[in-house]
Design a protein around this motif. Structure first.
Motif, PDB file in Angstrom:
ATOM      1  N   CYS A 165       0.897  -1.191  -0.007  1.00  0.00           N
ATOM      2  CA  CYS A 165       0.033  -0.090   0.055  1.00  0.00           C
ATOM      3  C   CYS A 165       0.821   1.303  -0.144  1.00  0.00           C
ATOM      4  N   GLU A 166       1.930   1.428   0.809  1.00  0.00           N
ATOM      5  CA  GLU A 166       2.604   2.606   0.819  1.00  0.00           C
ATOM      6  C   GLU A 166       3.542   2.520  -0.426  1.00  0.00           C
ATOM      7  N   ALA A 167       4.065   1.602  -1.039  1.00  0.00           N
ATOM      8  CA  ALA A 167       4.719   1.635  -2.268  1.00  0.00           C
ATOM      9  C   ALA A 167       3.895   2.383  -3.436  1.00  0.00           C
ATOM     10  N   VAL A 168       2.767   1.772  -3.277  1.00  0.00           N
ATOM     11  CA  VAL A 168       1.652   2.611  -4.393  1.00  0.00           C
ATOM     12  C   VAL A 168       1.433   4.098  -3.989  1.00  0.00           C
ATOM     13  N   ARG A 169       1.276   4.224  -2.601  1.00  0.00           N
ATOM     14  CA  ARG A 169       1.068   5.813  -2.312  1.00  0.00           C
ATOM     15  C   ARG A 169       2.276   6.645  -2.791  1.00  0.00           C
ATOM     16  N   TYR A 170       3.429   6.216  -2.400  1.00  0.00           N
ATOM     17  CA  TYR A 170       4.477   7.112  -2.632  1.00  0.00           C
ATOM     18  C   TYR A 170       5.078   7.433  -4.026  1.00  0.00           C
ATOM     19  N   ARG A 171       4.633   6.220  -4.935  1.00  0.00           N
ATOM     20  CA  ARG A 171       4.689   6.271  -6.448  1.00  0.00           C
ATOM     21  C   ARG A 171       3.572   7.384  -6.844  1.00  0.00           C
ATOM     22  N   SER A 172       2.213   7.338  -6.538  1.00  0.00           N
ATOM     23  CA  SER A 172       1.448   8.159  -6.807  1.00  0.00           C
ATOM     24  C   SER A 172       1.784   9.516  -6.126  1.00  0.00           C
ATOM     25  N   TYR A 173       2.003   9.794  -4.984  1.00  0.00           N
ATOM     26  CA  TYR A 173       1.954  11.066  -4.272  1.00  0.00           C
ATOM     27  C   TYR A 173       3.329  11.849  -4.827  1.00  0.00           C
ATOM     28  N   TYR A 174       4.604  11.106  -4.926  1.00  0.00           N
ATOM     29  CA  TYR A 174       5.793  11.702  -5.313  1.00  0.00           C
ATOM     30  C   TYR A 174       6.543  11.250  -6.097  1.00  0.00           C
ATOM     31  N   ASN A 175       6.106  10.174  -6.935  1.00  0.00           N
ATOM     32  CA  ASN A 175       6.921   9.573  -7.982  1.00  0.00           C
ATOM     33  C   ASN A 175       8.155   8.825  -7.692  1.00  0.00           C
ATOM     34  N   ILE A 176       8.183   8.490  -6.299  1.00  0.00           N
ATOM     35  CA  ILE A 176       9.287   7.708  -5.575  1.00  0.00           C
ATOM     36  C   ILE A 176       9.189   6.268  -5.600  1.00  0.00           C
ATOM     37  N   ASP A 177      10.195   5.536  -6.114  1.00  0.00           N
ATOM     38  CA  ASP A 177      10.116   4.186  -5.961  1.00  0.00           C
ATOM     39  C   ASP A 177      10.862   3.545  -4.667  1.00  0.00           C
ATOM     40  N   ILE A 178      10.042   3.462  -3.925  1.00  0.00           N
ATOM     41  CA  ILE A 178      10.723   2.916  -2.414  1.00  0.00           C
ATOM     42  C   ILE A 178      11.868   1.908  -2.614  1.00  0.00           C
ATOM     43  N   ASN A 179      11.937   1.018  -3.630  1.00  0.00           N
ATOM     44  CA  ASN A 179      12.934   0.296  -3.866  1.00  0.00           C
ATOM     45  C   ASN A 179      14.118   0.786  -4.302  1.00  0.00           C
ATOM     46  N   ASP A 180      14.063   1.966  -4.916  1.00  0.00           N
ATOM     47  CA  ASP A 180      15.286   2.831  -5.386  1.00  0.00           C
ATOM     48  C   ASP A 180      16.244   3.131  -4.302  1.00  0.00           C
ATOM     49  N   LEU A 181      17.298   2.515  -3.962  1.00  0.00           N
ATOM     50  CA  LEU A 181      18.067   2.927  -2.859  1.00  0.00           C
ATOM     51  C   LEU A 181      19.283   3.751  -3.173  1.00  0.00           C
ATOM     52  N   SER A 182      19.125   4.640  -4.391  1.00  0.00           N
ATOM     53  CA  SER A 182      20.236   5.203  -4.973  1.00  0.00           C
ATOM     54  C   SER A 182      20.671   6.512  -3.991  1.00  0.00           C
ATOM     55  N   VAL A 183      19.462   6.908  -3.070  1.00  0.00           N
ATOM     56  CA  VAL A 183      19.684   8.248  -2.338  1.00  0.00           C
ATOM     57  C   VAL A 183      20.477   7.809  -1.143  1.00  0.00           C
ATOM     58  N   TYR A 184      20.538   6.750  -0.787  1.00  0.00           N
ATOM     59  CA  TYR A 184      21.337   6.285   0.629  1.00  0.00           C
ATOM     60  C   TYR A 184      23.037   6.262   0.329  1.00  0.00           C
ATOM     61  N   GLN A 185      23.547   6.513   1.257  1.00  0.00           N
ATOM     62  CA  GLN A 185      24.941   6.210   1.397  1.00  0.00           C
ATOM     63  C   GLN A 185      25.203   5.008   2.119  1.00  0.00           C
ATOM     64  N   ILE A 186      24.396   4.607   3.040  1.00  0.00           N
ATOM     65  CA  ILE A 186      24.640   3.198   3.630  1.00  0.00           C
ATOM     66  C   ILE A 186      23.410   2.566   3.648  1.00  0.00           C
ATOM     67  N   ALA A 187      23.747   1.145   3.159  1.00  0.00           N
ATOM     68  CA  ALA A 187      22.457   0.062   3.463  1.00  0.00           C
ATOM     69  C   ALA A 187      22.993  -1.055   4.387  1.00  0.00           C
ATOM     70  N   LEU A 188      22.190  -1.223   5.443  1.00  0.00           N
ATOM     71  CA  LEU A 188      22.792  -2.521   6.205  1.00  0.00           C
ATOM     72  C   LEU A 188      21.477  -3.440   6.468  1.00  0.00           C
ATOM     73  N   ASN A 189      21.912  -4.565   6.467  1.00  0.00           N
ATOM     74  CA  ASN A 189      21.154  -5.903   6.874  1.00  0.00           C
ATOM     75  C   ASN A 189      21.093  -6.006   8.388  1.00  0.00           C
ATOM     76  N   SER A 190      19.901  -5.329   9.192  1.00  0.00           N
ATOM     77  CA  SER A 190      20.135  -5.344  10.459  1.00  0.00           C
ATOM     78  C   SER A 190      19.778  -6.665  11.261  1.00  0.00           C
ATOM     79  N   ALA A 191      19.415  -7.717  10.463  1.00  0.00           N
ATOM     80  CA  ALA A 191      19.464  -9.192  11.031  1.00  0.00           C
ATOM     81  C   ALA A 191      20.711  -9.538  11.371  1.00  0.00           C
ATOM     82  N   HIS A 192      21.859  -9.075  10.933  1.00  0.00           N
ATOM     83  CA  HIS A 192      23.250  -9.162  11.450  1.00  0.00           C
ATOM     84  C   HIS A 192      23.775  -8.737  12.377  1.00  0.00           C
ATOM     85  N   TRP A 193      23.160  -7.467  13.058  1.00  0.00           N
ATOM     86  CA  TRP A 193      23.568  -6.844  14.059  1.00  0.00           C
ATOM     87  C   TRP A 193      22.614  -6.504  15.107  1.00  0.00           C
ATOM     88  N   ASN A 194      22.931  -6.441  16.167  1.00  0.00           N
ATOM     89  CA  ASN A 194      21.864  -5.622  17.080  1.00  0.00           C
ATOM     90  C   ASN A 194      22.244  -4.277  17.150  1.00  0.00           C
TER      91      ASN A 194
END
Length: 180
Positions: free
Chosen positions: A130-159
């Motif tokens: 639902c959120e992905a559809v809204r973000y695309r509709s409101y702001y033309n943002i693809d929430i799966n596009d991580l190009s704006v982030y400097q760091i991406a971390l898998n939080s399952a690996h660390w506390n």
């Protein structure tokens, strides 16, 4: 310094944001907490409130605009939310957290007091879709596009302390060096 922390539900964005806020003395703004509070005020579950927000864009836009406004007026701030990396255009550091759905669901069951993991998974996946559809509709943002982030971390690996140590290091590298 302006830091954004974004990620999927249950990935630990609020926990990391609180850690960073306390560790560095930064103010913290959380879109998720605002969203949960609004759902509670409307006596609705998160998925139900998400559907209402889909029908009435003013709910999302109000939260997003408020976060953006506060972030623009302050330094030394942590802005936590799914869209904060996109909305805070002058952020010094943008972080994305992710984790497998099985890990996130366990956290969500505990956090939101949902009866079982299967229900939590269905609610979470529906909410994210639902959120992905809204973000695309409101702001033309693809929430799966991580190009704006400097760091991406898998939080399952660390506390939270492990994640925090990684981000502490990044923050220290970005802070202007004090001369003595």
């Amino acid at each position: 310094m302006r830091v954004t922390v974004s990620g999927l539900h249950g990935s630990g964005t609020t926990s990391l944001s609180r850690y960073l806020s306390e560790r560095h003395g930064f103010c913290m703004i959380s879109a998720g907490e605002v969203f949960r509070q609004l759902a509670k005020e409307h006596t609705m579950g998160l998925a139900e409130f998400g559907r209402l927000a889909q029908e009435n864009p003013e709910f999302d836009k109000m939260i997003d605009a408020r976060q953006k406004e506060i972030a623009a007026q302050r330094d030394d701030i942590i802005v936590e939310g799914r869209l904060s990396g996109w909305m805070v255009t002058d952020a010094d550091l943008r972080i994305w957290l992710f984790a497998p759905i099985s890990c996130r669901v366990k956290r969500i069951v505990f956090r939101d007091q949902i009866a079982d993991e299967k229900t939590a998974e269905l609610i979470t996946l529906e909410r994210e879709k639902c959120e992905a559809v809204r973000y695309r509709s409101y702001y033309n943002i693809d929430i799966n596009d991580l190009s704006v982030y400097q760091i991406a971390l898998n939080s399952a690996h660390w506390n939270v302390e492990g994640l925090g140590a990684i981000i502490d290091s990044a923050i220290m590298q970005l802070k202007p060096q004090e001369t003595g």
